[in-house]
Design a protein around this motif. Structure first.
Motif, mmCIF file in Angstrom:
data_model
loop_
_atom_site.group_PDB
_atom_site.id
_atom_site.type_symbol
_atom_site.label_atom_id
_atom_site.label_comp_id
_atom_site.label_asym_id
_atom_site.label_seq_id
_atom_site.Cartn_x
_atom_site.Cartn_y
_atom_site.Cartn_z
ATOM 1 N N LYS A 63 64.401 -62.957 35.618
ATOM 2 C CA LYS A 63 62.993 -62.667 35.883
ATOM 3 C C LYS A 63 62.554 -61.429 35.094
ATOM 4 O O LYS A 63 62.589 -60.319 35.600
ATOM 5 C CB LYS A 63 62.751 -62.479 37.395
ATOM 6 C CG LYS A 63 62.430 -63.786 38.094
ATOM 7 C CD LYS A 63 61.045 -64.297 37.698
ATOM 8 C CE LYS A 63 60.837 -65.761 38.088
ATOM 9 N NZ LYS A 63 59.975 -66.486 37.146
ATOM 10 N N GLU B 10 63.678 -68.823 32.417
ATOM 11 C CA GLU B 10 64.641 -69.405 33.353
ATOM 12 C C GLU B 10 64.573 -68.664 34.688
ATOM 13 O O GLU B 10 64.389 -67.448 34.719
ATOM 14 C CB GLU B 10 66.069 -69.313 32.770
ATOM 15 C CG GLU B 10 66.330 -70.361 31.704
ATOM 16 C CD GLU B 10 67.678 -70.173 31.024
ATOM 17 O OE1 GLU B 10 68.561 -69.512 31.589
ATOM 18 O OE2 GLU B 10 67.826 -70.705 29.909
ATOM 19 N N ASP B 11 64.752 -69.429 35.735
ATOM 20 C CA ASP B 11 64.552 -68.923 37.090
ATOM 21 C C ASP B 11 65.287 -67.632 37.426
ATOM 22 O O ASP B 11 64.719 -66.714 38.007
ATOM 23 C CB ASP B 11 64.974 -69.990 38.108
ATOM 24 C CG ASP B 11 63.802 -70.912 38.406
ATOM 25 O OD1 ASP B 11 62.690 -70.604 37.926
ATOM 26 O OD2 ASP B 11 64.012 -71.916 39.099
#
Ligand code: UDP
Length: 235
Positions: A192, A188-189
């Motif tokens: 990270k 998921e963005d």
């Protein structure tokens, strides 16, 4: 039971307060942390990034240097760090070998997986330099690739944070640390952990990743002993 691990350090970690270059005090601290693993009977591989020397994307940003050349410069940076790490490990009385993805035999052995395995058998720490040997990749991907090739039980990403949070802990006071998370969640963005290529490779090969704070002494040893309280596990 963890037998063989690969520990990934960012290049920036070596830079200390200078933000650039190599701080030998940090190198010495890392060597000590690695020594505790070896003394515990763990076979240890290391990958170090090159961000303290050069990053391809940044070096190529204004177009003067082509991206592919900038990436090769970045890979050479990881070899500089690898030579330094090898020295620091030997300074601590350990036996270490640097293997590189790009041949430069006066400086290091070429990467040969069977040879690496032989080094582990002999209790040597193996440092893998020059990432994957290809531009457009990162050392996180190189670390995942090498960890898979050597059959590591675990990849430890040694960072500045003590795990993975559901949102940025620097920005949100209610950020919650995730003790475990799936590979898909790690993609998921806003989470990270590593770049997508590295996570995808780890997922495909079911390689668990522990994210921990390298500056907390003893964290690496805790993890290999099975104490996951000070890290997050992606699996
Ligand atoms: N690099 C590359 N291929 C690889 C690994 C690294 O081209 O397989 C280059 C890339 O330019 C990268 C630089 O080497 O920016 C340094 O590695 P990285 O940014 O992963 O280091 P870190 O952020 O961990 O210090």
């Amino acid at each position: 039971m963890t037998k063989r691990v690969l520990v990934k350090f960012s290049g920036e970690a070596l830079a200390g307060t200078e933000g650039y270059g190599i701080d030998t005090k940090i190198l010495d601290y890392i060597a000590n942390e690695i020594k505790s693993l070896v003394e515990f009977g763990i076979e240890v591989a290391i990958v170090i990034g090159g961000g303290n020397i050069i990053r391809g994307v940044t070096a190529a940003a204004d177009g003067v240097i082509k991206r592919t050349s900038a990436d090769y410069m970045g890979m050479l940076g990881t070899v500089i760090n690898g030579v330094a790490m090898q020295e620091a490990l030997e300074y601590k009385g350990l036996s270490a070998r640097l293997q590189t993805a790009i041949k430069m035999e006066e400086i290091a052995e070429p990467f040969i997986v069977r040879k690496a395995m032989r080094h582990f058998e002999k209790g040597r720490v193996v440092i893998f330099g020059a990432g994957t040997g290809n531009p457009y990749f990162t050392t996180d991907t190189g670390a995942t690739l090498r960890a898979t090739e050597i059959g590591a039980d675990l990849l430890i990403k040694a960072t500045k944070v003590n795990g993975v949070y559901d949102k940025d802990p620097m920005k949100f006071t209610d950020a919650i640390k995730l003790n475990t998370l799936t590979y898909d969640r790690a993609l998921e963005d806003h989470i990270k952990v590593m770049d997508d290529t590295a996570i995808a490779l780890a997922k495909d090969n079911k390689l668990p990743i522990a994210v921990t704070n390298m500056n907390e002494e003893g964290n690496l040893l805790r993890i290999v002993k099975g104490d996951y309280s000070r890290c997050s596990i992606v699996k």
